[in-house]
Write a protein that holds these residues in place. Structure first.
Motif, short mmCIF file in Angstrom:
data_model
loop_
_atom_site.label_atom_id
_atom_site.label_comp_id
_atom_site.label_asym_id
_atom_site.label_seq_id
_atom_site.Cartn_x
_atom_site.Cartn_y
_atom_site.Cartn_z
N PHE A 80 21.19 8.42 17.80
CA PHE A 80 21.29 7.94 16.35
C PHE A 80 22.16 6.35 16.32
CE2 PHE A 80 20.54 12.51 15.80
CZ PHE A 80 19.43 12.27 15.11
N LEU A 81 23.22 6.35 17.08
CA LEU A 81 23.92 4.99 16.72
C LEU A 81 23.38 4.10 18.00
CD1 LEU A 81 27.36 6.83 16.37
CD2 LEU A 81 25.61 5.87 14.67
N HIS A 82 22.84 4.50 18.94
CA HIS A 82 22.04 3.68 19.93
C HIS A 82 23.23 2.89 20.83
CE1 HIS A 82 18.27 3.77 17.89
NE2 HIS A 82 19.08 3.46 17.02
N GLU A 83 24.21 3.89 20.98
CA GLU A 83 25.45 3.44 21.81
C GLU A 83 24.96 3.72 23.30
OE1 GLU A 83 29.16 5.71 20.91
OE2 GLU A 83 29.18 4.49 18.92
N PRO A 84 25.62 2.84 24.28
CA PRO A 84 25.04 3.16 25.82
C PRO A 84 25.53 4.53 26.40
CG PRO A 84 26.83 1.60 25.59
CD PRO A 84 26.57 1.96 23.98
N PHE A 85 24.34 5.14 27.01
CA PHE A 85 24.56 6.18 27.61
C PHE A 85 24.57 5.87 29.21
CE2 PHE A 85 23.69 10.72 29.36
CZ PHE A 85 24.57 11.30 28.43
N THR A 86 25.47 5.76 29.96
CA THR A 86 25.66 5.54 31.26
C THR A 86 25.64 6.45 32.48
OG1 THR A 86 28.10 5.23 31.46
CG2 THR A 86 26.93 3.32 30.54
N SER A 87 25.62 6.13 33.51
CA SER A 87 25.45 7.23 34.49
C SER A 87 27.04 7.89 34.58
CB SER A 87 25.44 6.54 36.00
OG SER A 87 26.16 5.36 36.19
N LYS A 88 28.01 7.01 33.99
CA LYS A 88 29.46 7.59 33.91
C LYS A 88 29.28 8.61 32.87
CE LYS A 88 32.11 4.29 33.47
NZ LYS A 88 33.51 3.33 33.21
N SER A 89 28.66 8.49 31.79
CA SER A 89 28.70 9.25 30.59
C SER A 89 28.08 10.58 30.99
CB SER A 89 27.77 8.49 29.40
OG SER A 89 28.55 7.38 28.97
N LEU A 90 26.96 10.24 31.73
CA LEU A 90 26.07 11.63 32.18
C LEU A 90 26.93 12.36 33.04
CD1 LEU A 90 23.47 13.39 32.16
CD2 LEU A 90 22.92 11.55 34.15
N PHE A 91 27.66 11.82 34.12
CA PHE A 91 28.39 12.64 34.84
C PHE A 91 29.48 13.34 34.23
CE2 PHE A 91 31.61 12.63 38.20
CZ PHE A 91 31.32 13.35 39.10
N LEU A 150 32.73 21.29 23.71
CA LEU A 150 31.35 20.75 24.02
C LEU A 150 30.93 19.58 23.04
CD1 LEU A 150 29.48 23.91 25.35
CD2 LEU A 150 30.12 22.08 26.56
N SER A 151 31.74 19.75 21.93
CA SER A 151 31.38 18.61 20.95
C SER A 151 31.77 17.31 21.33
CB SER A 151 32.43 18.91 19.65
OG SER A 151 33.90 18.45 20.10
N VAL A 152 32.12 17.14 22.66
CA VAL A 152 32.30 15.64 23.33
C VAL A 152 30.85 15.65 23.88
CG1 VAL A 152 33.32 14.66 25.51
CG2 VAL A 152 34.63 16.07 23.73
N VAL A 153 30.14 16.40 24.53
CA VAL A 153 28.92 16.17 25.04
C VAL A 153 27.86 16.05 23.98
CG1 VAL A 153 27.02 17.27 26.37
CG2 VAL A 153 29.38 17.69 27.17
N ILE A 154 27.95 16.78 22.87
CA ILE A 154 27.06 16.67 21.80
C ILE A 154 27.40 15.40 21.03
CG2 ILE A 154 26.40 17.82 19.48
CD1 ILE A 154 27.39 20.39 20.83
N THR A 155 28.41 14.95 20.90
CA THR A 155 28.70 13.69 20.39
C THR A 155 28.24 12.47 21.04
OG1 THR A 155 30.90 14.55 19.28
CG2 THR A 155 30.46 12.04 19.63
N LEU A 156 28.33 12.61 22.61
CA LEU A 156 27.97 11.58 23.17
C LEU A 156 26.23 11.34 23.10
CD1 LEU A 156 29.88 11.86 26.39
CD2 LEU A 156 29.77 9.83 24.84
N VAL A 157 25.37 12.50 23.13
CA VAL A 157 24.01 12.57 22.90
C VAL A 157 23.63 12.18 21.70
CG1 VAL A 157 22.01 14.06 22.87
CG2 VAL A 157 23.65 14.40 24.82
N LEU A 158 24.33 12.44 20.57
CA LEU A 158 24.05 12.05 19.24
C LEU A 158 24.51 10.57 19.10
CD1 LEU A 158 25.15 15.01 17.08
CD2 LEU A 158 22.77 14.39 17.76
N ALA A 159 25.31 10.14 19.64
CA ALA A 159 25.74 8.56 19.59
C ALA A 159 24.82 7.85 20.31
CB ALA A 159 27.35 8.37 20.35
N PHE A 160 24.12 8.52 21.18
CA PHE A 160 23.23 7.67 21.93
C PHE A 160 21.84 7.73 21.11
CE2 PHE A 160 19.42 7.96 24.83
CZ PHE A 160 19.41 6.69 25.39
#
Length: 137
Positions: free
Chosen positions: A112-123, A100-110
């Motif tokens: 704190f790092l302002h990385e894009p969070f797309t519909s693909k990422s959400l899915f 689940l660290s993958v999910v947490i990392t994507l959220v934190l990257a969005f």
């Protein structure tokens, strides 16, 4: 090339889980984590000297030192939790929750790092979360 290294990371992480589950039997999880950490430390410094990267240590700035130290503390906490979870739980249940660290990392990257969070990422996050739930329940 990054993909091959990332795939190697996944393969070695999978081996880590299985080898750790067998090796931790009858061993205190904190002691096991310390042994694992000593091996990782020796391997990492071996690679530094093998590649000549030790020359760059003087060029590391204070901000990098701070965040590398914080990252090391987070890694240590993660490993301590992971080994204890492996000691008292089934690897087939512990590992999916750990991922689940993958999910947490994507959220934190969005955030704190302002990385894009797309519909693909959400899915992908939803699928990982659902898959974890299916494997754990």
């Amino acid at each position: 090339m990054w993909f091959l290294f990332a795939l190697g990371s996944a393969v070695f992480a999978a081996l880590t889980s299985i080898l750790a589950k067998v090796g931790i039997e009858g061993v205190d999880s904190n002691l096991a984590t310390a042994i694992r950490t000593a091996v990782v430390l020796a391997l990492a410094w071996g690679m530094v000297f093998l590649t000549g990267a030790q020359k760059g240590i003087q060029g590391i700035g204070p901000k990098s030192w701070l965040f590398l130290i914080l990252s090391g503390l987070a890694t240590g906490a993660s490993w301590l939790c992971y080994y204890h979870a492996l000691q008292i739980g089934a690897a087939s249940k512990v590992v999916p929750v750990d991922k689940l660290s993958v999910v947490i990392t994507l959220v934190l990257a969005f955030v704190f790092l302002h990385e894009p969070f797309t519909s693909k990422s959400l899915f992908g996050c939803v699928l990982i979360g659902a898959g974890t739930l299916l494997m754990v329940l």
